[in-house]
Design an enzyme around this catalytic site. Structure first.
Site, PDB file in Angstrom:
ATOM      1  CB  CYS A 113      -0.926   0.009   1.207  1.00 34.58           C
ATOM      2  SG  CYS A 113      -1.876  -1.510   1.357  1.00 34.58           S
ATOM      3  CG  HIS A 273      -3.332   3.158   2.476  1.00 36.70           C
ATOM      4  ND1 HIS A 273      -3.830   2.668   1.295  1.00 36.70           N
ATOM      5  CD2 HIS A 273      -3.292   2.102   3.334  1.00 36.70           C
ATOM      6  CE1 HIS A 273      -4.077   1.373   1.438  1.00 36.70           C
ATOM      7  NE2 HIS A 273      -3.762   1.015   2.668  1.00 36.70           N
ATOM      8  CG  ASN A 303      -6.787  -1.280   1.420  1.00 34.94           C
ATOM      9  OD1 ASN A 303      -6.077  -0.839   0.515  1.00 34.94           O
ATOM     10  ND2 ASN A 303      -6.289  -1.742   2.550  1.00 34.94           N
TER      11      ASN A 303
HETATM   12  O1  UT7 Z   1      -3.895  -1.538   3.758  1.00 34.66           O
HETATM   13  C1  UT7 Z   1      -3.071  -2.398   4.466  1.00 34.66           C
HETATM   14  C2  UT7 Z   1      -3.188  -2.206   5.899  1.00 34.66           C
HETATM   15  N1  UT7 Z   1      -4.394  -2.800   6.386  1.00 34.66           N
HETATM   16  C3  UT7 Z   1      -5.019  -2.226   7.381  1.00 34.66           C
HETATM   17  O2  UT7 Z   1      -4.612  -1.185   7.826  1.00 34.66           O
HETATM   18  C4  UT7 Z   1      -6.189  -2.942   8.009  1.00 34.66           C
HETATM   19  C5  UT7 Z   1      -6.120  -2.756   9.486  1.00 34.66           C
HETATM   20  N2  UT7 Z   1      -7.141  -3.482  10.220  1.00 34.66           N
HETATM   21  C6  UT7 Z   1      -8.455  -3.117  10.183  1.00 34.66           C
HETATM   22  O3  UT7 Z   1      -8.832  -2.231   9.476  1.00 34.66           O
HETATM   23  C7  UT7 Z   1      -9.396  -3.818  11.129  1.00 34.66           C
HETATM   24  O4  UT7 Z   1      -8.643  -4.563  12.043  1.00 34.66           O
HETATM   25  C8  UT7 Z   1     -10.424  -4.734  10.418  1.00 34.66           C
HETATM   26  C9  UT7 Z   1     -11.430  -3.892   9.686  1.00 34.66           C
HETATM   27  C10 UT7 Z   1      -9.709  -5.663   9.466  1.00 34.66           C
HETATM   28  C11 UT7 Z   1     -11.174  -5.565  11.454  1.00 34.66           C
HETATM   29  O5  UT7 Z   1     -11.819  -4.721  12.400  1.00 34.66           O
HETATM   30  P1  UT7 Z   1     -11.634  -4.976  13.961  1.00 34.66           P
HETATM   31  O6  UT7 Z   1     -12.479  -4.016  14.648  1.00 34.66           O
HETATM   32  O7  UT7 Z   1     -10.155  -4.929  14.250  1.00 34.66           O
HETATM   33  O8  UT7 Z   1     -12.230  -6.407  14.122  1.00 34.66           O
HETATM   34  P2  UT7 Z   1     -11.525  -7.729  14.666  1.00 34.66           P
HETATM   35  O9  UT7 Z   1     -10.585  -8.269  13.653  1.00 34.66           O
HETATM   36  O10 UT7 Z   1     -10.997  -7.462  16.027  1.00 34.66           O
HETATM   37  O11 UT7 Z   1     -12.768  -8.678  14.758  1.00 34.66           O
HETATM   38  C12 UT7 Z   1     -13.855  -8.390  15.635  1.00 34.66           C
HETATM   39  C13 UT7 Z   1     -14.948  -9.403  15.357  1.00 34.66           C
HETATM   40  C14 UT7 Z   1     -14.424 -10.834  15.307  1.00 34.66           C
HETATM   41  O12 UT7 Z   1     -15.404 -11.675  15.895  1.00 34.66           O
HETATM   42  P3  UT7 Z   1     -15.228 -12.196  17.399  1.00 34.66           P
HETATM   43  O13 UT7 Z   1     -13.936 -12.938  17.411  1.00 34.66           O
HETATM   44  O14 UT7 Z   1     -15.190 -10.956  18.238  1.00 34.66           O
HETATM   45  O15 UT7 Z   1     -16.445 -13.025  17.592  1.00 34.66           O
HETATM   46  C15 UT7 Z   1     -14.337 -11.139  13.839  1.00 34.66           C
HETATM   47  O16 UT7 Z   1     -14.467 -12.502  13.558  1.00 34.66           O
HETATM   48  O17 UT7 Z   1     -15.525  -9.169  14.073  1.00 34.66           O
HETATM   49  C16 UT7 Z   1     -15.528 -10.388  13.313  1.00 34.66           C
HETATM   50  N3  UT7 Z   1     -15.422 -10.065  11.905  1.00 34.66           N
HETATM   51  C17 UT7 Z   1     -16.487  -9.829  11.136  1.00 34.66           C
HETATM   52  N4  UT7 Z   1     -17.809  -9.809  11.400  1.00 34.66           N
HETATM   53  C18 UT7 Z   1     -18.654  -9.520  10.398  1.00 34.66           C
HETATM   54  C19 UT7 Z   1     -14.317  -9.961  11.143  1.00 34.66           C
HETATM   55  N5  UT7 Z   1     -14.639  -9.654   9.866  1.00 34.66           N
HETATM   56  C20 UT7 Z   1     -15.998  -9.570   9.848  1.00 34.66           C
HETATM   57  C21 UT7 Z   1     -16.915  -9.281   8.834  1.00 34.66           C
HETATM   58  N6  UT7 Z   1     -18.220  -9.262   9.152  1.00 34.66           N
HETATM   59  N7  UT7 Z   1     -16.547  -9.021   7.572  1.00 34.66           N
END
Ligand code: UT7
Length: 346
Positions: A113, A273, A303
């Site tokens: 990125c 980004h 993204n």
């Molecule tokens: O461009 C390259 C760099 N990339 C980034 O900067 C991405 C950085 N990370 C993020 O933007 C975020 O971490 C995400 C958007 C990827 C995820 O958001 P989060 O608030 O950090 O969620 P999490 O990974 O901590 O997951 C929270 C919950 C989990 O469920 P449990 O374990 O709490 O039951 C996930 O399984 O959300 C669940 N989850 C989803 N639920 C519905 C993960 N993806 C989804 C989804 N829909 N698509």
């Protein structure tokens, strides 16, 4: 002092829009979750004729038209991508052919990125040495071809697109004022995509190399091919990446502001980004730049990795938001890890 100045911008997005509602039918997710956690409402998906080099070339044409530069005048083409339709020729050489930049030399850079900002830094240094040269810097991706459409952690985040800028030399005080680039390979496991599946065992599964000499006959099955889980999809530990992204970008912004002798509130626009709207709002708060000055288009495109920054430049530019003399901060964070920040006087 000669500085690299952006003389024209362009972008090209595939036609097809994939909405959160459609994704609800594919994986266990919801429009509410995606919007609240990321800010994404829809993303573009490339179809036939919209390969990475094709949309990159179209973005380049639009940037050249704005700059009033012909393809023959382009001296160098730099494409930041990790999803070119070919490994060789480079995407940049495909673009060169497509636009007819017969006098250029062309090459790709791989920095996920952050690749467009890496490219701008290279272009800035090139025009310092050769002020009359015109350099095309492009970020272009076809990420939809490389996400696992069964993995809700990643497939809702990414999209396809391309953006481009024509960079030339300028000695009037405009252009790149300061750049800070970083990478840390030790954190590579948190966000990665192995090489695409191949008949070559070394490429098929680079993290578990099999000695081809062990196989008396070349047996792709024995060497683990084809596999659906060999990591050639994007894999990400989202929460860890989030934490690192916030800290690393903040640090690089502090450093680049210091290099330029500026403070956050002096910045007119952040063109960042687009990975997560929460990361961007966080960042703005930490460095003292209000939300209204952070350009956001993640809701439309998701993204698009190397393409987010040049698309943001082009959209902000074409919307007339950027005024001559404005101080623009761009920053990015991506797999590798790679990250960095740059300040440009528009
Ligand atoms: O461009 C390259 C760099 N990339 C980034 O900067 C991405 C950085 N990370 C993020 O933007 C975020 O971490 C995400 C958007 C990827 C995820 O958001 P989060 O608030 O950090 O969620 P999490 O990974 O901590 O997951 C929270 C919950 C989990 O469920 P449990 O374990 O709490 O039951 C996930 O399984 O959300 C669940 N989850 C989803 N639920 C519905 C993960 N993806 C989804 C989804 N829909 N698509």
């Amino acid at each position: 002092m000669i500085r690299g100045v952006i003389e024209g911008t362009g972008s090209c997005l595939p036609e097809y829009q994939l909405t959160n509602d459609q994704l609800e039918k594919l994986v266990d997710t919801s429009d509410e979750w995606i919007t609240a956690r990321t800010g994404i409402a829809s993303r573009r998906i490339a179809g036939p004729g919209e390969e990475t080099s094709k949309i990159a070339a179209e973005a380049a044409r639009r940037a050249m038209a704005m700059a009033g530069v012909t393809a023959e005048e382009i001296a160098t083409i730099i494409v930041g991508t990790m999803t070119s339709e070919t490994t060789m020729p480079s995407c940049a050489c495909l673009v060169q052919k497509e636009i007819g930049a017969v006098n250029a030399f062309a090459f790709d850079i791989s920095a996920a990125c952050t690749a467009f900002i890496y490219g701008l830094e290279l272009a800035d240094n090139m025009v310092k040495a050769y002020p009359d040269r015109k350099i095309l810097v492009i970020g272009a991706e076809n990420l939809s071809a490389r996400v696992n459409w069964q993995d809700r952690n990643t497939c809702v985040l990414f999209g396809d697109g391309a953006g481009a800028a024509v960079v030339g030399g300028d000695d009037t005080g405009r252009g790149v004022l300061a750049t800070r680039l970083f990478s840390d390979g030790r954190l590579g496991d948190l966000l990665y995509m192995n090489a695409a599946p191949s008949m070559n065992p070394h490429i098929n599964n680079p993290y578990e190399k099999t000695d081809p000499a062990e196989a008396e006959d070349f047996d792709p099955a024995r060497l683990g091919f084809p596999r659906t889980d060999n990591g050639s999809y994007i894999k990400m530990s989202g929460r860890e990446v989030f934490k690192n992204a916030v800290l690393a970008m903040e640090d690089s912004i502090d450093k680049v502001l210091e290099d330029a002798g500026l403070s956050g509130p002096e910045i007119d626009w952040i063109l960042p980004h687009q990975a997560n709207i929460r990361i961007l709002h966080n960042l703005g708060e930490r460095i003292g730049v209000p939300k209204e000055k952070i350009f956001i288009n993640i809701h439309k495109y998701g993204n698009t990795s190397a393409a987010t920054v040049p698309i943001a430049f082009d959209e902000a530019n074409r919307q007339g938001l950027l005024k001559k003399g404005d101080l623009i901060l761009t920053c990015a964070f991506g797999g590798g890890f790679t990250w960095g920040a740059e300040i440009i006087r528009w």
